[in-house]
Write an enzyme that holds these catalytic residues in place. Structure first.
Site, PDB file in Angstrom:
ATOM      1  N   GLU A   3      29.548 -53.773  16.029  1.00 49.18           N
ATOM      2  CA  GLU A   3      29.938 -52.426  15.578  1.00 49.18           C
ATOM      3  C   GLU A   3      31.445 -52.315  15.742  1.00 49.18           C
ATOM      4  OE1 GLU A   3      27.724 -48.998  16.989  1.00 49.18           O
ATOM      5  OE2 GLU A   3      25.865 -50.171  16.990  1.00 49.18           O
ATOM      6  N   GLU A  44      23.486 -51.273  22.818  1.00 45.42           N
ATOM      7  CA  GLU A  44      24.222 -50.448  23.782  1.00 45.42           C
ATOM      8  C   GLU A  44      23.316 -50.062  24.960  1.00 45.42           C
ATOM      9  OE1 GLU A  44      26.486 -47.260  21.926  1.00 45.42           O
ATOM     10  OE2 GLU A  44      27.681 -48.716  20.823  1.00 45.42           O
TER      11      GLU A  44
HETATM   12  O1  AHR Z   1      27.530 -46.229  14.747  1.00 47.85           O
HETATM   13  C1  AHR Z   1      27.194 -45.053  15.407  1.00 47.85           C
HETATM   14  C2  AHR Z   1      26.733 -45.299  16.833  1.00 47.85           C
HETATM   15  O2  AHR Z   1      27.781 -45.809  17.581  1.00 47.85           O
HETATM   16  C3  AHR Z   1      25.629 -46.310  17.025  1.00 47.85           C
HETATM   17  O3  AHR Z   1      24.372 -45.766  16.831  1.00 47.85           O
HETATM   18  C4  AHR Z   1      25.805 -46.720  18.441  1.00 47.85           C
HETATM   19  O4  AHR Z   1      25.364 -48.035  18.690  1.00 47.85           O
HETATM   20  C5  AHR Z   1      27.288 -46.530  18.693  1.00 47.85           C
HETATM   21  O5  AHR Z   1      27.534 -45.802  19.835  1.00 47.85           O
END
Ligand code: AHR
Length: 499
Positions: A298, A175
Site C-alpha cells: 500500500e 495491518e
Molecule cells: O487504503 C486504505 C486503508 O489504508 C487500508 O484499508 C488499510 O490497509 C490502510 O490503513
C-alpha cells in the site's frame, strides 16, 4: 534552468524490475469495487459479467500485472463464504471500516478472479487473520485452487467454475498491528506461522506467501517479525507507507494547496526511500541470503476527501502533484528491484491516489494513470546503473532534490532498447539534461518520447477529462549523448535503441 548530466551505463545491469512493482490494490471501500469496477450484469454501463468494460480496457492498456483484494482493513472482517453462490442468498454485512454502508457481497471470489482474468493480471488475495480462522483461510485456498473432487472444489464447480484458478500471491492478514487485530509483532508472528502452515499448494498451484510487515518506519515490527519468521514460512513481508502532507489531522486538500504544500508532499514521499533502506538493512541482518523480499503493498497519497463526499469513502482528486509522487516512488522502487518484489498503489479506482475516477457511465484517467502508462516499458526490463548530478529545489523552508530517474534495458528483436524515466519536481525551472552513455555505446535511431507536465494543480475532471495528458513525439537520437529537456513540474519517458 537546471543544467545537468545523467549517466547511464548499459554494461552494469543491476537486476530485473518485477512487473509486479507496477501493481494495484482494490478494496471494498467507497466506490472502488461497487460503481468503480462492478456495476452488475443488469447495468446500462457496458460490462462483462457485471465488470465495467471501460475500466478493464484502461487497466489492460497499462499492463496492470497484479491486483490485491479484498482489502485493506476490510480483509480482516471479510468472510469469503458470504461472497459465493446465488446472489440472493449472499449474506449482507455492515462495512464497519468504511462508511458503515451495507455490503451485499455481490462481488466475491468468482467476480474478483473473473476481473483478474479479464485484465490478464495475477490475483493477490489477502486472507482474514484478524476476525477469521485458520480453517476459513485454508478452505478458501482449497476452494480457489484445488483440482479434482475435494469438498471445496465440488462447491466451486456447483457455483459455476470447474477449473481451479491459479492464485499465486496470498497475504496473511493486513495491518495486523492496527485494523487487522492490534497485535504485538511476536503474537502476529505466531499467528502467521500457524496460518501459513495450513495454506497449502494444490495441484500445480504454488503459493507465494506474504507476511504483514511494518507500518512506515516501525523498524521494531520488522526486527521482531523476522526474528520469528524465516524463509521457510514466507517469501516476502509487506510495508505500508502513505504520503500524507502534514499529519492525520492536517492532511490537506487534494486540489487546493500552495507551493509549500506541494514540496512538503514530495519531501514526504521521498521519505519512503529512507524507510525502505532501513527495513532492508534489518532484513540484511536477519535474512543474510536475501531470500525474503519486500513488498510495498500500500502506497500513495492520502488527502482530505473531496468536499461533500462520504468521509469513509476516501475519494480524492488527483493532480500533477500526484503524478510527481507516482513517478518518484516508481523510480525508487525500480532502483531497489533486487529486493522489492511488488508494489501496489492505493487504490485502483475512486479511492485515494486512484488511477481511474468514475461517475455513472463516465470515466476519467488521472495524471497518476498517465505515469503508469509512461513507465510501463520498465516492467520486466533489467535495471541498469544511472546517476544524475542533482540540484535542489523548493521554497526557502522546504528543500528537496529536483530530479529523480531510472533506466532499464529490454531486448526487442535481438536489439537492446533503453527506457529512461525522469521527473523534475521544480515548479520554476525546466531541466536540460545531457544523457551520456559510456564509451562503446551509442543511441541508435528513433526515440519514443512522452512528456507529462502542467500546473501543479492541473487535474482531469468529468468536464475536462483530457487536461493532463502525455504528449508523444519521436526524435532521432544518435551518438553517445543526447540532450533531453524535462519541463518544470514534469515527467519524461524515452525509449531508444542502443548499441
Ligand atoms: O487504503 C486504505 C486503508 O489504508 C487500508 O484499508 C488499510 O490497509 C490502510 O490503513
Amino acid at each position: 534552468m537546471i543544467k545537468t548530466v545523467l549517466t547511464v551505463n548499459p554494461n552494469n545491469e543491476i537486476g530485473t524490475i518485477a512487473p509486479e512493482i507496477y501493481g494495484h490494490f482494490s478494496e471494498h471501500l467507497g466506490r472502488c469495487i461497487y460503481e468503480g469496477i462492478f456495476v452488475g450484469r443488469d447495468s446500462d454501463i457496458p460490462n462483462t459479467n457485471g465488470i465495467r468494460n471501460d475500466v478493464v480496457d484502461a487497466l489492460k492498456a497499462v499492463r496492470l500485472p497484479v491486483l490485491r483484494w479484498p482489502g485493506g482493513c476490510f480483509a480482516d472482517e471479510y468472510h469469503w463464504k458470504d461472497g459465493i453462490g446465488p446472489l440472493e442468498e449472499r449474506r449482507r454485512m455492515v462495512n464497519t471500516n468504511w462508511g458503515g454502508v451495507v455490503e451485499d457481497n455481490s462481488f466475491g471470489t468468482h467476480e474478483f478472479l473473473d476481473l483478474c482474468e479479464q485484465i490478464g493480471c495475477e490475483p493477490y488475495i489477502s486472507v482474514n487473520v484478524g476476525s477469521g480462522t485458520v480453517q476459513e483461510a485454508a478452505e478458501w485456498i482449497e476452494y480457489m485452487t484445488a483440482p479434482g473432487e475435494s469438498t471445496f472444489s465440488k462447491l466451486r464447480e456447483k457455483n459455476g467454475r470447474k477449473e481451479p484458478w491459479k492464485v499465486k500471491y496470498i497475504g496473511i492478514g493486513n495491518e495486523n498491528w492496527g485494523c487487522g487485530g492490534s497485535m504485538e509483532p511476536q503474537y502476529y508472528a505466531s499467528e502467521y506461522k500457524k496460518y501459513q502452515q495450513f495454506c497449502k499448494d494444490y495441484g500445480d498451484n504454488h503459493l507465494y506467501k506474504i507476511a504483514c510487515g511494518p507500518s512506515a518506519d516501525d523498524y521494531n515490527w520488522t526486527r521482531e517479525l523476522l526474528s520469528h519468521v524465516n524463509k521457510w514460512h514466507t517469501k516476502a513481508i509487506s510495508l505500508h507507507y502513505y504520503t500524507i502532507p502534514y499529519d492525520w489531522e492536517h492532511k490537506g486538500s487534494a486540489t487546493d494547496f500552495n507551493e509549500k504544500d506541494y514540496y512538503v508532499t514530495l519531501r514526504g514521499t521521498r521519505y519512503i526511500e529512507e524507510i525502505i533502506d532501513k527495513h532492508l538493512a534489518i532484513m540484511d541482518e536477519l535474512d543474510k541470503e536475501h531470500e525474503i523480499s519486500l513488498i510495498v503493498d500500500e502506497w500513495g497519497t492520502w488527502y482530505d476527501v473531496e468536499p461533500g463526499t462520504n468521509p469513509g469513502f476516501l475519494f480524492q482528486q488527483n493532480t500533477m502533484r500526484d503524478a510527481l509522487v507516482a513517478s518518484i516512488n516508481l523510480n525508487i522502487f525500480n532502483s531497489r528491484c533486487t529486493r522489492i518484489a511488488m508494489a501496489n498503489i492505493a487504490q485502483v479506482v475512486n479511492v485515494l491516489q486512484a488511477m481511474i475516477l468514475t461517475e455513472g457511465a463516465k470515466i476519467v484517467k488521472t495524471p497518476t494513470y498517465e505515469v503508469f502508462d509512461m513507465y510501463k516499458e520498465h516492467q520486466g526490463a533489467r535495471l541498469v546503473e544511472s546517476a544524475v548530478f542533482n540540484s535542489e529545489t523548493g521554497t526557502d523552508e522546504v528543500r528537496i532534490p529536483a530530479l529523480s530517474q531510472s533506466a532499464s534495458i529490454k531486448e526487442q528483436n535481438g536489439e537492446k532498447v533503453l527506457t529512461l524515466t525522469v521527473s523534475n519536481a521544480s515548479l520554476t525551472d525546466e531541466a536540460e539534461i545531457e544523457i551520456a552513455l559510456p564509451e562503446g555505446f551509442v543511441f541508435d535511431g528513433e526515440a519514443a518520447v512522452s512528456v507529462l507536465t502542467g500546473d501543479m494543480h492541473d487535474c482531469n475532471t468529468f468536464e475536462e477529462p483530457d487536461k493532463v495528458k502525455q504528449t508523444r513525439r519521436s526524435e532521432n537520437w544518435s551518438g553517445r549523448t543526447h540532450t533531453l529537456t524535462v519541463p518544470a513540474c514534469g515527467i519524461v519517458s524515452a525509449s531508444c535503441k542502443v548499441k
